[in-house]
Design an enzyme around this catalytic site. Structure first.
Site, PDB file in Angstrom:
ATOM      1  N   CYS A 104       7.738  19.945  -6.938  1.00 21.44           N
ATOM      2  CA  CYS A 104       7.744  18.991  -8.041  1.00 21.44           C
ATOM      3  C   CYS A 104       8.018  19.723  -9.360  1.00 21.44           C
ATOM      4  O   CYS A 104       9.031  20.377  -9.505  1.00 21.44           O
ATOM      5  CB  CYS A 104       6.439  18.200  -8.049  1.00 21.44           C
ATOM      6  SG  CYS A 104       6.473  16.697  -9.055  1.00 21.44           S
ATOM      7  N   ALA A 105       7.111  19.631 -10.305  1.00 24.42           N
ATOM      8  CA  ALA A 105       7.292  20.279 -11.604  1.00 24.42           C
ATOM      9  C   ALA A 105       7.072  21.786 -11.540  1.00 24.42           C
ATOM     10  O   ALA A 105       7.591  22.538 -12.378  1.00 24.42           O
ATOM     11  CB  ALA A 105       6.329  19.664 -12.623  1.00 24.42           C
TER      12      ALA A 105
END
Length: 185
Positions: A104-105
């Site tokens: 994800c991030a």
């Protein structure tokens, strides 16, 4: 040896719990460590779910880990990015040639600003693609860079696929298939 999963206030709960669950199903020992600045083991994840870590990062037992995993989510990824102990562990892991993983991030928010990507081919949440050098960015759901010993993935929707890939990397394809079957993947 075991797998260390880092968690902080605002980490993505689907990703965190999925990583833990799938690795445990593969009989891999997992240690969930809080990077909470207040030294707390209990954190509130990105959607408000409360998670309790096995220990705080400052209480981490000595030893090496087969893999260190960083789930995404904001502001969790930013908290991990700014935790000098977490970054030191990730640097030691990379320098020792042991596996790291982020989704994800986390690849863009934790690894990139701390120079922990090298020239690895990676992916991350599409909202962060613009931060990744185009020569390194893959649009695949899960990316394994064997040379960098790094596994990355895009987000909550790829969490099971990502976690099964971690099992495959650590224990082989047969072990990953053995976990995936009863999960009806």
């Amino acid at each position: 040896m075991s797998v260390l999963v880092l968690v902080a206030p605002g980490s993505e709960e689907i990703e965190t719990v999925t990583i833990l669950d799938v690795l445990v199903r593969a009989n891999i020992t997992v240690l969930l460590a809080s990077c909470c600045p207040a030294g707390l083991r209990q954190i509130r994840a990105s959607r408000g779910v409360r998670l309790v870590a096995d220990c705080h990062l400052d209480e981490l037992p000595a030893g090496d880990f087969e893999m260190i995993v960083v789930p995404g989510g904001l502001p969790g990824s930013e908290c991990i990015r700014d935790n000098t102990r977490a970054i030191s562990l990730l640097r030691e892991q990379a320098a020792s040639g042991r596996w790291r993983a982020a989704l994800c991030a986390a690849p863009a928010v934790v690894l990139l600003p701390n120079q922990l990507l090298g020239k690895a081919s990676i992916t991350c949440h599409p909202g962060f693609w613009a931060r990744i050098p185009s020569a390194q960015l893959s649009h695949e759901r899960v990316v394994i860079d064997k040379d960098a010993r790094l596994v990355t993935s895009q987000g909550p929707g790829t969490a099971i696929e990502f976690a099964l890939t971690l099992v495959q990397v650590l224990r082989g394809a047969t072990a990953a298939e053995a976990v995936a079957g009863p999960m009806v993947i």
